[in-house]
Write an enzyme that holds these catalytic residues in place. Structure first.
Site, short mmCIF file in Angstrom:
data_model
loop_
_atom_site.label_atom_id
_atom_site.label_comp_id
_atom_site.label_asym_id
_atom_site.label_seq_id
_atom_site.Cartn_x
_atom_site.Cartn_y
_atom_site.Cartn_z
N ASP A 34 -12.87 -1.24 0.44
CA ASP A 34 -13.29 -0.40 1.57
C ASP A 34 -13.40 1.10 1.29
OD1 ASP A 34 -12.26 -2.83 2.38
OD2 ASP A 34 -10.90 -2.00 3.86
N PHE A 90 -3.16 1.00 2.37
CA PHE A 90 -4.35 0.31 2.86
C PHE A 90 -5.30 1.31 3.54
CE2 PHE A 90 -3.13 -4.49 3.23
CZ PHE A 90 -2.88 -4.52 1.87
N ARG A 161 -3.55 -2.40 11.40
CA ARG A 161 -4.01 -1.57 10.28
C ARG A 161 -5.36 -0.90 10.53
NH1 ARG A 161 -4.32 -6.95 8.36
NH2 ARG A 161 -6.44 -7.65 7.90
N GLU A 216 -11.14 -6.02 11.27
CA GLU A 216 -10.65 -5.00 10.35
C GLU A 216 -11.53 -3.74 10.48
OE1 GLU A 216 -8.70 -7.59 6.78
OE2 GLU A 216 -10.84 -7.26 6.55
C1 FRU Z 1 -10.65 -4.88 4.54
C2 FRU Z 1 -9.16 -4.84 4.24
C3 FRU Z 1 -8.44 -3.93 5.24
C4 FRU Z 1 -7.23 -3.50 4.47
C5 FRU Z 1 -7.78 -3.38 3.07
C6 FRU Z 1 -6.81 -3.76 1.98
O1 FRU Z 1 -11.43 -5.22 3.45
O2 FRU Z 1 -8.60 -6.14 4.26
O3 FRU Z 1 -8.16 -4.53 6.48
O4 FRU Z 1 -6.72 -2.29 4.94
O5 FRU Z 1 -8.88 -4.26 2.98
O6 FRU Z 1 -7.35 -3.50 0.73
#
Ligand code: FRU
Length: 509
Positions: A34, A90, A161, A216
């Site tokens: 991300d 994250f 998150r 997410e």
């Molecule tokens: C999305 C995700 C987020 C998380 C991150 C972890 O791709 O799963 O929800 O913060 O990647 O790398």
């Protein structure tokens, strides 16, 4: 992170060195996912991102860092915020704290404040939970300090998150607003704060529309409709994995209003489930109908109120297995997004940020009937932009073969079918597809001709094809891994006569 949200590492063997994209950001020799903390500060665009500093598969999540002045050419910097024995770092966002509300900087020299998710490890007193934490930079984003009072916001949840924070100003004053997710409940949760440290719960949105996976990386921002400052709507972006229209991970959005407390989706952006509980994904609003545009979020502080987004060009279905080395995974091109009236409703249109130079028209006002016309090959070391205006007329299909083998044995096919009125990207025979059973795929999107015209902008960059149709109202993005030397392109009309009003092929670098 629990089992359901872990992204397991794929085979660690090194694949043959792969040609890197030219205009899509990749880390030199590590893994990325991300985009995080997209912020423009002092004239520089900062791209932070989920990074494994030690390997090219997911793990050891930290924030990598790159900068650019044009959103096209990026310079990689050392890891910005590193994981430690207690937490993985994250996804999250960055704001410029102009009023020094946090006290981390000064009013004259504001700090950059990162709001990220602490994914706590077993040795932490917060083990088993995800909560929101702060880090700040007083040297324009080059070095970062974690705040001693972390975490600043928890819910006792293992799946809370991806905070996206922005400055909100309304009749009652201004404050910071955070959108984050309760991923497994398919909910966006909203909070507000005066100082980025103390947060007050506002409201919850969801579940709604696509709910076949975890929600997410949300984003929430206002945009004028058709550029009219008196008609501003709010866009809520919700990425989900799996459950996207093309399979696996993808990004949906809702158009509605935000009053400083609650986001309310317009009824026309909501798709009720049928009596059996199934939602027609074709009716949901998608940022991209392809397989490889995920975790897309927008920049803070982009100039002139522009809204610029970047997504991760990958899909959790096969992300760790991509046949590239030593790097793995690229970002999408930056996309400027606007709200325009489409069929009477406010909808996102997206325009890729591209270099200015363009080639000469390869074709102008040419009638094609059951014909194949060769186009200039893609050039090693450049990305290729194909811009076309085509009247499909009586033709049944108009198809582009991209990154094709000279003997016709392989290519990525982009085709418009006049009978179904769908645009399809087919990578089943695009080259290396065998590295994962879910990779060979074909995806399609409904497209309405505009006065009989199909308008396409296609960016081919070594190992990806991004298609912006009808002014960016429909976007399809796929990774492809053509065999070395497969650079051929042609356009083929079948089942009748089409007019190619204009077709320009440009090499971009
Ligand atoms: C999305 C995700 C987020 C998380 C991150 C972890 O791709 O799963 O929800 O913060 O990647 O790398």
């Amino acid at each position: 992170m629990t089992e359901t949200t872990t992204h397991p590492a794929g085979p660690a063997e090194e694949a043959a060195p792969t040609i890197r994209p030219v205009l899509h950001y990749t880390a030199k020799d590590t893994w990325l996912n991300d985009p995080n903390g997209l912020v423009r500060h002092q004239g520089i665009y900062h791209l932070f991102y989920q990074n494994n500093p030690f390997d090219n598969v997911w793990g050891n999540m930290s924030w990598g860092h790159a900068t650019s002045t044009d959103l096209l050419h990026w310079t990689e910097h050392p890891v910005a915020i590193a994981c430690d024995e207690e937490e993985d770092i994250f996804s999250g966002s960055i704001v410029v704290d102009h009023g020094n509300t946090s006290g981390f900087g000064t009013v004259d020299d504001p700090a950059l404040v990162a709001v990220y998710t602490s994914a706590f490890k077993d040795v932490s007193v917060h083990q088993g939970t995800q909560a929101q934490s702060l880090a700040f930079s007083t040297d324009a984003g080059m070095t970062w300090n974690k705040y001693a009072g972390n975490p600043v916001l928890g819910r006792g949840s293992a799946h809370f998150r991806d905070p996206k924070v922005f400055r909100y100003g309304g009749p009652g004053g201004s404050c910071w607003v955070m959108v984050a997710v309760e991923a497994q409940h398919q909910q966006v949760v909203l909070y507000r704060s005066a100082n980025l440290k103390d947060w007050e719960y506002l409201s919850t949105f969801g579940p709604a529309n696509a709910i076949g996976g975890e929600w997410e990386c949300p984003d929430l921002f206002p945009l004028p409709v058709d550029g009219d400052p008196d008609n501003v709507k709010w866009v809520l972006v919700v990425n989900l994995n799996p459950g996207a229209v093309a399979g696996g991970s993808g990004g949906q959005y809702f158009v509605g209003d935000f009053d400083g407390v609650q986001f309310t989706a317009d009824p026309d952006s909501l798709v009720p489930a049928d009596a059996g509980g199934t939602t027609d994904l074709n009716r949901c609003l998608w940022l991209d109908w392809g397989r490889d545009y995920y975790a897309a979020v927008s920049f803070s502080n982009a100039p002139e109120n522009r809204r610029i987004m970047i997504g991760w060009m990958n899909n959790w279905d096969y992300a760790n297995s991509l046949p590239t080395s030593p790097w793995r995974s690229a970002m999408s091109l930056a996309r400027e997004v606007e709200l325009a009236t489409v069929d009477g409703l406010p909808r996102l249109v997206q325009r890729p940020v591209l270099p200015l130079d363009r080639g000469e028209p390869a074709i102008q006002n040419m009638e094609l009937c059951d014909t194949v016309v060769q186009l200039p090959d893609a050039m090693p070391g450049s990305a290729q932009l194909i811009e076309a205006e085509i009247l499909p007329g009586t033709a049944r299909t108009v198809a582009f073969r991209l990154l094709g083998a000279s003997d016709g044995s392989a290519a990525t096919i982009l085709s418009f079918d006049a009978v179904t009125s769908r645009l399809t990207l087919d990578r089943r025979n695009s080259g290396d597809t065998a590295f994962h059973e879910k990779f060979a795929s074909t995806e399609s999107a409904p497209v309405k001709l505009d006065g009989g015209v199909l308008r396409l902008r296609v960016i081919v960059d070594q190992c990806s094809v991004e298609v912006f149709a009808q002014g960016g109202g429909v976007v399809l993005s796929d990774l492809v891994f053509p065999l070395p030397g497969n650079l051929g392109a042609d356009v083929c009309v079948q089942g009748g006569t089409a007019i190619v009003r204009k077709l320009v092929v440009s090499a971009l670098s």
